[in-house]
Design a protein around this motif. Structure first.
Motif, PDB file in Angstrom:
ATOM      1  N   ASP A  81       0.871  -1.173   0.000  1.00 25.82           N
ATOM      2  CA  ASP A  81       0.000   0.000   0.000  1.00 25.82           C
ATOM      3  C   ASP A  81       0.909   1.223   0.000  1.00 25.82           C
ATOM      4  O   ASP A  81       1.488   1.579   1.025  1.00 25.82           O
ATOM      5  N   LEU A  82       1.048   1.874  -1.137  1.00 24.23           N
ATOM      6  CA  LEU A  82       1.997   2.974  -1.293  1.00 24.23           C
ATOM      7  C   LEU A  82       1.548   4.259  -0.615  1.00 24.23           C
ATOM      8  O   LEU A  82       2.281   5.236  -0.617  1.00 24.23           O
ATOM      9  N   ASP A  83       0.371   4.280  -0.037  1.00 24.17           N
ATOM     10  CA  ASP A  83      -0.065   5.428   0.754  1.00 24.17           C
ATOM     11  C   ASP A  83       0.168   5.218   2.246  1.00 24.17           C
ATOM     12  O   ASP A  83      -0.102   6.083   3.045  1.00 24.17           O
ATOM     13  N   SER A  84       0.696   4.043   2.615  1.00 20.58           N
ATOM     14  CA  SER A  84       0.953   3.775   4.028  1.00 20.58           C
ATOM     15  C   SER A  84       2.314   4.335   4.436  1.00 20.58           C
ATOM     16  O   SER A  84       3.150   4.667   3.599  1.00 20.58           O
ATOM     17  N   GLU A  85       2.541   4.410   5.731  1.00 16.84           N
ATOM     18  CA  GLU A  85       3.827   4.900   6.234  1.00 16.84           C
ATOM     19  C   GLU A  85       4.959   3.919   5.945  1.00 16.84           C
ATOM     20  O   GLU A  85       6.112   4.302   5.947  1.00 16.84           O
TER      21      GLU A  85
END
Length: 99
Positions: free
Chosen positions: A85-89
């Protein structure tokens, strides 16, 4: 030509930040890489605009292809990027940022 199919894990699909991270990594791969929706026309994976025009949502499969020395390793890296998930930290950094 090496080929992989991977499911896009980013909650927003390949849009905005995820598309930019993926395209930067593809550009840094050292080999030409394309991305396509299954059955669709491939586009240059190193172009964030072309990646975004695919309109790939979360959970959809995409097909990556690369050719040349290092194609297998490049696709292994890009599959790992898209499976995150490239929007996760915990997202992988863009190329050149400690990747």
């Amino acid at each position: 030509m090496a080929q992989r199919t991977v499911t896009v894990a980013s909650k927003v699909g390949l849009h905005a930040r995820p598309a930019a991270i993926f395209a930067q990594r593809a550009a840094a791969a050292g080999v030409p890489v394309t991305i396509a929706r299954p059955g669709g026309a491939p586009v240059d994976a190193a172009s964030v605009l072309m990646v975004m025009t695919l309109g790939v949502p979360h959970g959809e499969d995409v097909v990556l292809e690369a050719d040349g020395d290092g194609a297998e390793a490049a696709l292994d890296d890009l599959v790992a990027v898209l499976a995150t998930d490239l929007d996760s930290e915990d997202a992988p950094p863009p190329a050149g940022a400690g990747a």
